[in-house]
Scaffold this motif. Sequence first.
Motif, PDB file in Angstrom:
ATOM      1  N   ILE A 195       0.865  -1.177   0.000  1.00  0.00           N
ATOM      2  CA  ILE A 195       0.000   0.000   0.000  1.00  0.00           C
ATOM      3  C   ILE A 195       0.901   1.227   0.000  1.00  0.00           C
ATOM      4  CG2 ILE A 195      -1.836   1.230   1.245  1.00  0.00           C
ATOM      5  CD1 ILE A 195      -2.283  -1.534   2.733  1.00  0.00           C
ATOM      6  N   ARG A 196       0.975   1.923  -1.128  1.00  0.00           N
ATOM      7  CA  ARG A 196       1.912   3.038  -1.219  1.00  0.00           C
ATOM      8  C   ARG A 196       1.228   4.281  -1.802  1.00  0.00           C
ATOM      9  NH1 ARG A 196       8.015   2.183  -3.331  1.00  0.00           N
ATOM     10  NH2 ARG A 196       7.620   0.286  -2.133  1.00  0.00           N
ATOM     11  N   PRO A 197       0.488   5.003  -0.973  1.00  0.00           N
ATOM     12  CA  PRO A 197      -0.138   6.247  -1.442  1.00  0.00           C
ATOM     13  C   PRO A 197       0.924   7.296  -1.769  1.00  0.00           C
ATOM     14  CG  PRO A 197      -0.357   6.026   0.935  1.00  0.00           C
ATOM     15  CD  PRO A 197       0.196   4.734   0.446  1.00  0.00           C
ATOM     16  N   LYS A 198       0.594   8.202  -2.676  1.00  0.00           N
ATOM     17  CA  LYS A 198       1.530   9.273  -3.018  1.00  0.00           C
ATOM     18  C   LYS A 198       1.598  10.324  -1.917  1.00  0.00           C
ATOM     19  CE  LYS A 198       1.374   8.840  -8.035  1.00  0.00           C
ATOM     20  NZ  LYS A 198       1.040   9.477  -9.332  1.00  0.00           N
ATOM     21  N   VAL A 199       0.482  10.515  -1.223  1.00  0.00           N
ATOM     22  CA  VAL A 199       0.398  11.535  -0.180  1.00  0.00           C
ATOM     23  C   VAL A 199      -0.229  10.919   1.071  1.00  0.00           C
ATOM     24  CG1 VAL A 199      -0.503  13.803   0.444  1.00  0.00           C
ATOM     25  CG2 VAL A 199       0.084  13.327  -1.941  1.00  0.00           C
ATOM     26  N   VAL A 200       0.401  11.165   2.224  1.00  0.00           N
ATOM     27  CA  VAL A 200      -0.129  10.694   3.502  1.00  0.00           C
ATOM     28  C   VAL A 200      -0.205  11.877   4.461  1.00  0.00           C
ATOM     29  CG1 VAL A 200       0.172   9.132   5.459  1.00  0.00           C
ATOM     30  CG2 VAL A 200       0.945   8.424   3.169  1.00  0.00           C
ATOM     31  N   LEU A 201      -1.384  12.157   4.967  1.00  0.00           N
ATOM     32  CA  LEU A 201      -1.575  13.208   5.967  1.00  0.00           C
ATOM     33  C   LEU A 201      -1.916  12.537   7.292  1.00  0.00           C
ATOM     34  CD1 LEU A 201      -2.041  16.220   6.831  1.00  0.00           C
ATOM     35  CD2 LEU A 201      -4.419  15.910   6.120  1.00  0.00           C
ATOM     36  N   PHE A 202      -1.150  12.847   8.343  1.00  0.00           N
ATOM     37  CA  PHE A 202      -1.426  12.246   9.636  1.00  0.00           C
ATOM     38  C   PHE A 202      -1.170  13.237  10.768  1.00  0.00           C
ATOM     39  CE2 PHE A 202       3.051  11.298   8.822  1.00  0.00           C
ATOM     40  CZ  PHE A 202       3.677  11.476  10.041  1.00  0.00           C
ATOM     41  N   GLU A 203      -1.759  12.949  11.925  1.00  0.00           N
ATOM     42  CA  GLU A 203      -1.609  13.795  13.099  1.00  0.00           C
ATOM     43  C   GLU A 203      -0.466  13.276  13.956  1.00  0.00           C
ATOM     44  OE1 GLU A 203      -4.498  15.606  16.583  1.00  0.00           O
ATOM     45  OE2 GLU A 203      -4.677  13.480  16.105  1.00  0.00           O
ATOM     46  N   HIS A 204       0.531  14.136  14.219  1.00  0.00           N
ATOM     47  CA  HIS A 204       1.601  13.729  15.137  1.00  0.00           C
ATOM     48  C   HIS A 204       1.337  14.268  16.543  1.00  0.00           C
ATOM     49  CE1 HIS A 204       3.429  17.741  15.172  1.00  0.00           C
ATOM     50  NE2 HIS A 204       3.376  17.754  13.856  1.00  0.00           N
ATOM     51  N   GLY A 205       0.776  15.473  16.653  1.00  0.00           N
ATOM     52  CA  GLY A 205       0.385  16.032  17.944  1.00  0.00           C
ATOM     53  C   GLY A 205       1.474  16.009  19.000  1.00  0.00           C
ATOM     54  N   LEU A 206       2.694  16.373  18.623  1.00  0.00           N
ATOM     55  CA  LEU A 206       3.810  16.312  19.566  1.00  0.00           C
ATOM     56  C   LEU A 206       3.550  17.145  20.818  1.00  0.00           C
ATOM     57  CD1 LEU A 206       6.959  16.519  17.242  1.00  0.00           C
ATOM     58  CD2 LEU A 206       6.130  14.533  18.497  1.00  0.00           C
ATOM     59  N   THR A 207       3.022  18.337  20.658  1.00  0.00           N
ATOM     60  CA  THR A 207       2.815  19.217  21.802  1.00  0.00           C
ATOM     61  C   THR A 207       1.772  18.667  22.763  1.00  0.00           C
ATOM     62  OG1 THR A 207       1.206  20.518  20.523  1.00  0.00           O
ATOM     63  CG2 THR A 207       3.492  21.287  20.519  1.00  0.00           C
ATOM     64  N   ALA A 208       0.845  17.866  22.250  1.00  0.00           N
ATOM     65  CA  ALA A 208      -0.203  17.294  23.093  1.00  0.00           C
ATOM     66  C   ALA A 208       0.158  15.894  23.584  1.00  0.00           C
ATOM     67  CB  ALA A 208      -1.525  17.241  22.326  1.00  0.00           C
ATOM     68  N   GLY A 209       1.306  15.391  23.170  1.00  0.00           N
ATOM     69  CA  GLY A 209       1.721  14.061  23.586  1.00  0.00           C
ATOM     70  C   GLY A 209       1.038  12.948  22.819  1.00  0.00           C
ATOM     71  N   THR A 210       0.400  13.286  21.685  1.00  0.00           N
ATOM     72  CA  THR A 210      -0.265  12.265  20.862  1.00  0.00           C
ATOM     73  C   THR A 210       0.749  11.261  20.333  1.00  0.00           C
ATOM     74  OG1 THR A 210      -1.928  13.885  20.201  1.00  0.00           O
ATOM     75  CG2 THR A 210      -1.743  11.902  18.854  1.00  0.00           C
TER      76      THR A 210
END
Length: 244
Positions: A195-210
């Motif tokens: 599974i190799r999409p050209k674009v991946v958008l994801f939430e990292h939320g570093l400041t919230a500790g996600t």
Amino acid sequence: MKQILRTQIRSVLSLFGFGVYKIDSAELFNFWNLLFLTLREDGHIRYLQIGANDGVLVDPMYEFVCRNQHRVSGLLVEPVGIHFSKLKSNYSDIPNIIAVRRAIHNYEKSMTLFVAKETTNDKRNVAVAGLSSFNRNHLLQHGSLGDTDIVEEQVKCSSVEELLQEYSFMDINVLVTDTEGYDFEILDNLDLNKIRPKVVLFEHGLTAGTMTSDELESLCEKFNKFGYQLSIVNNDAIAIQTQF
């Protein structure tokens, strides 16, 4: 005066799917521009959205899909009953969009999901409306929720690959994840050989500790290994195939 003129020009151009930006602006590399590039290159967008909520609230895809609905197919995953009903309703007039009431989990077939209750309390802002997570503490750390604001819901689960195989949707070119704390596990387990999409958008939320900085670094290394570059913006990250 310049700002008013700029706003008016952008408003008119947006009606036709165009935008105008300064050469050094980070907006040149924003998510919508990458969607239009994908559309131009492939002629059609096939996307998987994990954690679609109602399909509209703070959603990165809805307006784009409405404007380009005959060139977009989507598999939208939302496990919470009340949000899923709204999701189906909001996309009811748009073809080629499949809403699936499911949670994504790498191993389990059923999980307890912690859900922020619907409320008319004005103190509740859009940041917590519709939140759900496998982790109760993830909801509590937003600060606007207490124990009495959270309910439990048992949800059906499957992995990304199981879901895509079930719906014959393996050839996605865009992936969007927003799972309030489970994004790392999903992406860490994602088989980019299959599974190799050209674009991946994801939430990292570093400041919230996600996600921890080590987890984000691990994902960067994984995506880099498969020919992606990453752009880190606020609480989100975008992985883009380098050759693309």
